[in-house]
Scaffold this active site. Sequence first.
Site, PDB file in Angstrom:
ATOM      1  N   ARG A 111      -8.305 -28.750  11.122  1.00  0.00           N
ATOM      2  CA  ARG A 111      -7.865 -27.742  12.100  1.00  0.00           C
ATOM      3  C   ARG A 111      -8.842 -26.570  12.043  1.00  0.00           C
ATOM      4  O   ARG A 111      -9.091 -26.026  10.974  1.00  0.00           O
ATOM      5  CB  ARG A 111      -6.460 -27.240  11.803  1.00  0.00           C
ATOM      6  N   HIS A 138      -5.676 -30.279  21.225  1.00  0.00           N
ATOM      7  CA  HIS A 138      -4.628 -30.368  20.200  1.00  0.00           C
ATOM      8  C   HIS A 138      -3.898 -31.708  20.372  1.00  0.00           C
ATOM      9  O   HIS A 138      -2.721 -31.751  20.713  1.00  0.00           O
ATOM     10  CB  HIS A 138      -3.661 -29.191  20.363  1.00  0.00           C
ATOM     11  N   GLN A 141      -0.410 -32.712  18.708  1.00  0.00           N
ATOM     12  CA  GLN A 141       0.745 -32.049  19.320  1.00  0.00           C
ATOM     13  C   GLN A 141       1.299 -32.880  20.471  1.00  0.00           C
ATOM     14  O   GLN A 141       2.526 -33.044  20.615  1.00  0.00           O
ATOM     15  CB  GLN A 141       0.318 -30.665  19.849  1.00  0.00           C
ATOM     16  N   ASP A 234       3.096 -22.241  26.258  1.00  0.00           N
ATOM     17  CA  ASP A 234       2.451 -21.974  24.970  1.00  0.00           C
ATOM     18  C   ASP A 234       2.161 -20.473  24.933  1.00  0.00           C
ATOM     19  O   ASP A 234       2.284 -19.785  25.964  1.00  0.00           O
ATOM     20  CB  ASP A 234       1.151 -22.798  24.891  1.00  0.00           C
ATOM     21  N   CYS A 277       5.017 -25.911  22.080  1.00  0.00           N
ATOM     22  CA  CYS A 277       4.428 -26.446  20.851  1.00  0.00           C
ATOM     23  C   CYS A 277       4.819 -25.621  19.626  1.00  0.00           C
ATOM     24  O   CYS A 277       4.820 -26.129  18.517  1.00  0.00           O
ATOM     25  CB  CYS A 277       2.912 -26.508  20.996  1.00  0.00           C
ATOM     26  N   ARG A 316       6.501 -33.631  15.248  1.00  0.00           N
ATOM     27  CA  ARG A 316       5.121 -33.498  14.760  1.00  0.00           C
ATOM     28  C   ARG A 316       4.943 -34.358  13.503  1.00  0.00           C
ATOM     29  O   ARG A 316       3.912 -34.990  13.317  1.00  0.00           O
ATOM     30  CB  ARG A 316       4.790 -32.037  14.413  1.00  0.00           C
TER      31      ARG A 316
HETATM   32  N1   CP Z   1       2.344 -26.568  17.091  1.00  0.00           N
HETATM   33  C1   CP Z   1       1.536 -26.346  16.028  1.00  0.00           C
HETATM   34  O1   CP Z   1       0.436 -26.892  15.929  1.00  0.00           O
HETATM   35  O2   CP Z   1       2.067 -25.515  15.109  1.00  0.00           O
HETATM   36  P1   CP Z   1       1.313 -24.936  13.816  1.00  0.00           P
HETATM   37  O3   CP Z   1       0.247 -23.984  14.327  1.00  0.00           O
HETATM   38  O4   CP Z   1       2.387 -24.268  13.046  1.00  0.00           O
HETATM   39  O5   CP Z   1       0.686 -26.077  13.082  1.00  0.00           O
HETATM   40  N1  NVA Z   2      -2.700 -22.529  21.817  1.00  0.00           N
HETATM   41  C1  NVA Z   2      -2.163 -22.218  20.505  1.00  0.00           C
HETATM   42  C2  NVA Z   2      -1.501 -23.430  19.945  1.00  0.00           C
HETATM   43  C3  NVA Z   2      -0.870 -23.228  18.595  1.00  0.00           C
HETATM   44  C4  NVA Z   2      -0.244 -24.464  18.057  1.00  0.00           C
HETATM   45  C5  NVA Z   2      -3.270 -21.710  19.595  1.00  0.00           C
HETATM   46  O1  NVA Z   2      -4.343 -22.298  19.582  1.00  0.00           O
HETATM   47  O2  NVA Z   2      -3.054 -20.713  18.919  1.00  0.00           O
END
Ligand code: CP
Ligand code: NVA
Length: 334
Positions: A111, A138, A141, A234, A277, A316
Site C-alpha cells: 500500500r 484500489h 477494495q 468515498d 470503502c 475486505r
Molecule cells: N477501505 C480501506 O482500504 O480502508 P483502510 O484505509 O482502513 O485500509
Molecule cells: N480514496 C481514499 C481511499 C481510502 C481507503 C484514499 O486514498 O485515501
Amino acid sequence: MISWNPALARRHLRTLHDFSDEEMMQLVDLAIALKARKDAGTRGDLLRRRNIALIFEKGSTRTRNSCVVAAQDEGGCAQYLGGHETHFGHKESVKDSARVLGRLYDDILFRGFKQDTVEQLARWSGVPVWNGLTDESHPTQILADLMTLKQRFGEIRGRKVVYVGDGRNNVANSLMAGCAKAGVNYVNCTPAELLPDPALVARAREIAARNGSTVEVETDPATAVRGADALYTDVWVSMGEEDKTAERIRLLRPYQVNMELCRATGNLGSGLVFLHCLPAFHDDETEVSKDTGALEVTDDVFESGFSAVWDEAENRMHTIKALFVSAIGDPAAG
Ligand code: CP
Ligand code: NVA
C-alpha cells in the site's frame, strides 16, 4: 471442502485487469465460500507456513488488519512492514528490496503512493504482488464491494451502481473497472474538474460492452442517481492530497450523499444500498471532519438500515483471504 481455479495460483493483482472477468468473480465466490467456512467455525491450514509481507507507506485500518486476520485464520503469517521501519524505497531501492523480500516471503501486499512501485515489486520480487491501494487504484477494495453487492442482490449483472464524489481517485478508478468486468451498469458522478482519465473510461466502456452493461460519466447528481440500486461514495480528499482540502470541499459539497439524493434514486425503501470503502466522514467525531466540515455522506444515510458499510468492511477480510488462498494456498489442505 474449499477449492479454486488452479489458474489463479501465483498471480499478481496490480490492477483488476490482471484477472479475467470470470476469474475476478471466481475470487468473489471463493470469498463467499471462505466466509461460510469461517462462520461454521473452521480455522484451516490453507495458508500454513506461508509468509506474507505487508509493505505500507500509507495508513490503514481495514486492509492491514484484514491481511493479518486472513493469514492467521488459515495458519499463515502476515508481517507488517510500515513507514520507515525498513529501508524500503529510501535507503534501499524498491528493486533491491523487492529482490530481498521475494527471497524471504511467499508474497507481498503493498500500500502506498505510486502505482509504479507495485509494478516494480511484481517485476523484481519473483513472488505474487498485490496492490493494497495506490494513488491510482484500489483493487482489493472492489472485490469486497462486489461481494457485498452479491450478498444483497444475488445476481449483480444489470444492476446500477452510482459513485458520487471525487471521480478520479483510486476507488473510483477501480470501481469503474470492477463494475465493467462484472457486467454492472456504472455511473461516475463528479464535477467537471474531477473527471476520470478518459483512457480509463474508454477501457472500462469496452469491457462493459462485452458484458452487456454501460459506463457513464455525469456531472449532475440528481440525473446520475436515477434508478440506482447502489450509491457509493468515498472521502473528498484522499491520503496524500491534504493540501487540496479547501478546493475539494468547494467542488464536492453539491455531491454529498444525503437523504434527498437517496430519494432521487427512486429506490429508497425498495432495495437501495449505500456503500463506502471507509474511513468515512459522516459526523463531527473525527479531528478532520470537525475541523473542515467536509462530510461526503450525512449521518442519517451512513447509519441507515440500507447502509451496507459494515458488511463491506468485513468483506475486505474474506476477499483478501480469497486472494491469498488462490495465489499461494495449499489445495490439499482444503
Ligand atoms: N477501505 C480501506 O482500504 O480502508 P483502510 O484505509 O482502513 O485500509
Ligand atoms: N480514496 C481514499 C481511499 C481510502 C481507503 C484514499 O486514498 O485515501
